[in-house]
Design a protein around this motif. Structure first.
Motif, short mmCIF file in Angstrom:
data_model
loop_
_atom_site.label_atom_id
_atom_site.label_comp_id
_atom_site.label_asym_id
_atom_site.label_seq_id
_atom_site.Cartn_x
_atom_site.Cartn_y
_atom_site.Cartn_z
N ALA A 4 0.84 -1.20 0.00
CA ALA A 4 0.00 0.00 0.00
C ALA A 4 0.87 1.24 0.00
CB ALA A 4 -0.91 -0.01 1.22
N ARG A 8 -1.94 5.66 2.07
CA ARG A 8 -2.93 4.66 2.46
C ARG A 8 -2.58 4.04 3.80
NH1 ARG A 8 -7.87 3.64 2.13
NH2 ARG A 8 -7.75 4.28 -0.06
N ARG A 9 -1.31 3.77 4.05
CA ARG A 9 -0.91 3.17 5.32
C ARG A 9 -1.19 4.10 6.50
NH1 ARG A 9 3.90 1.97 2.61
NH2 ARG A 9 5.21 2.97 4.19
N LEU A 11 -3.64 6.35 6.65
CA LEU A 11 -5.08 6.35 6.86
C LEU A 11 -5.53 5.04 7.52
CD1 LEU A 11 -6.33 7.91 3.50
CD2 LEU A 11 -5.93 9.05 5.69
N GLU A 12 -4.93 3.94 7.13
CA GLU A 12 -5.29 2.65 7.73
C GLU A 12 -4.90 2.60 9.20
OE1 GLU A 12 -3.32 -0.13 5.21
OE2 GLU A 12 -4.96 -0.19 3.73
N GLN A 13 -3.77 3.22 9.55
CA GLN A 13 -3.37 3.24 10.96
C GLN A 13 -4.35 4.04 11.80
OE1 GLN A 13 -0.29 5.73 13.04
NE2 GLN A 13 0.93 3.88 12.75
N GLU A 15 -7.50 4.45 11.15
CA GLU A 15 -8.72 3.64 11.24
C GLU A 15 -8.58 2.55 12.29
OE1 GLU A 15 -11.71 1.06 8.33
OE2 GLU A 15 -9.83 1.86 7.56
N ARG A 16 -7.43 1.88 12.31
CA ARG A 16 -7.21 0.82 13.31
C ARG A 16 -7.22 1.41 14.72
NH1 ARG A 16 -3.28 -0.84 9.57
NH2 ARG A 16 -1.65 0.12 10.86
N CYS A 82 -3.54 13.80 3.29
CA CYS A 82 -3.44 12.60 4.10
C CYS A 82 -2.50 12.81 5.29
CB CYS A 82 -2.95 11.43 3.26
SG CYS A 82 -4.18 10.81 2.07
N TYR A 86 -3.63 12.77 9.20
CA TYR A 86 -2.97 11.84 10.13
C TYR A 86 -2.48 12.58 11.37
CZ TYR A 86 0.57 8.51 11.80
OH TYR A 86 1.33 7.66 12.58
#
Length: 203
Positions: A4, A8-9, A11-13, A15-16, A82, A86
């Motif tokens: 990714a 993207r990484r 944003l995924e962090q 979200e987690r 992004c 973050y």
């Protein structure tokens, strides 16, 4: 499967972390942020190359080059958004936890702070305390009356002698239980030092 993108990484962090009550902050992703910065620098260099070092007029460029410029510019803007999202989300976690837990951030939050976030937290904490002193208000106090005036709590660690506003000095050793005013123990509960025993009966 391709890795990714750094944006993207990030944003995924976030979200987690938003789904993890025990780790609401998550470790600061230096690697993804560095890769995002390098990607933006590379895109900017490509824009300069396409514009002949910045001297070319966009109107004089071929349509294919104009399209490339738009794509590169939009990617830089996306990466910037992004990164800012973050950082903003992490600072919002710090300010929220400061209001809930007091000056001493829980270890699971403090250990994941970057040096810059630690500086921010110290400055925010000072502003918070200055506001409380000047206004004689504590934003942590709920606007709604508590359901129970007294609550039962069990000590998770040795807290020693704790001086409370309503209950005087209380010796709080690990494993002991106490009936205390909710206002006296809300911060201790938020910090995880004591556990609210929901089956307790107020005196």
């Amino acid at each position: 499967m391709a890795e990714a993108s750094p944006a993207r990484r990030l944003l995924e962090q976030i979200e987690r972390s938003s789904r993890n009550a025990e780790e609401p902050l998550g470790e600061f992703s230096d690697e993804a942020m560095s890769q995002l910065k390098a990607e933006c620098a590379k895109l900017y260099s490509e824009v300069l190359r396409l514009m002949d070092g910045g001297d070319a007029r966009v109107a004089d460029l071929p349509d294919a080059t104009k399209a490339s410029l738009v794509v590169h510019h939009q990617r830089v803007l996306r990466n910037k958004e992004c990164a800012l999202f973050y950082l903003r989300e992490r600072l919002e976690v710090l300010t929220r936890v400061r209001c809930e837990a007091g000056s001493n951030l829980p270890r699971n939050v403090r250990r994941h702070c970057s040096p810059q976030e630690s500086q921010f937290n110290a400055a925010y904490d000072q502003l918070y305390q200055d506001f409380c002193r000047a206004s004689r208000l504590d934003p942590r106090e709920s606007l709604k009356p508590p359901r129970d005036l007294y609550v039962e709590v069990r000590c998770n660690v040795d807290c020693g002698d704790v001086v409370t506003k309503h209950s005087g000095t209380v010796r709080m050793d690990k494993g002991t239980s106490h009936f205390l005013r909710r206002a006296d123990v809300e911060q201790l509960i938020a910090q995880g030092l004591v556990t609210h025993v929901t089956t307790g009966v107020a005196p």
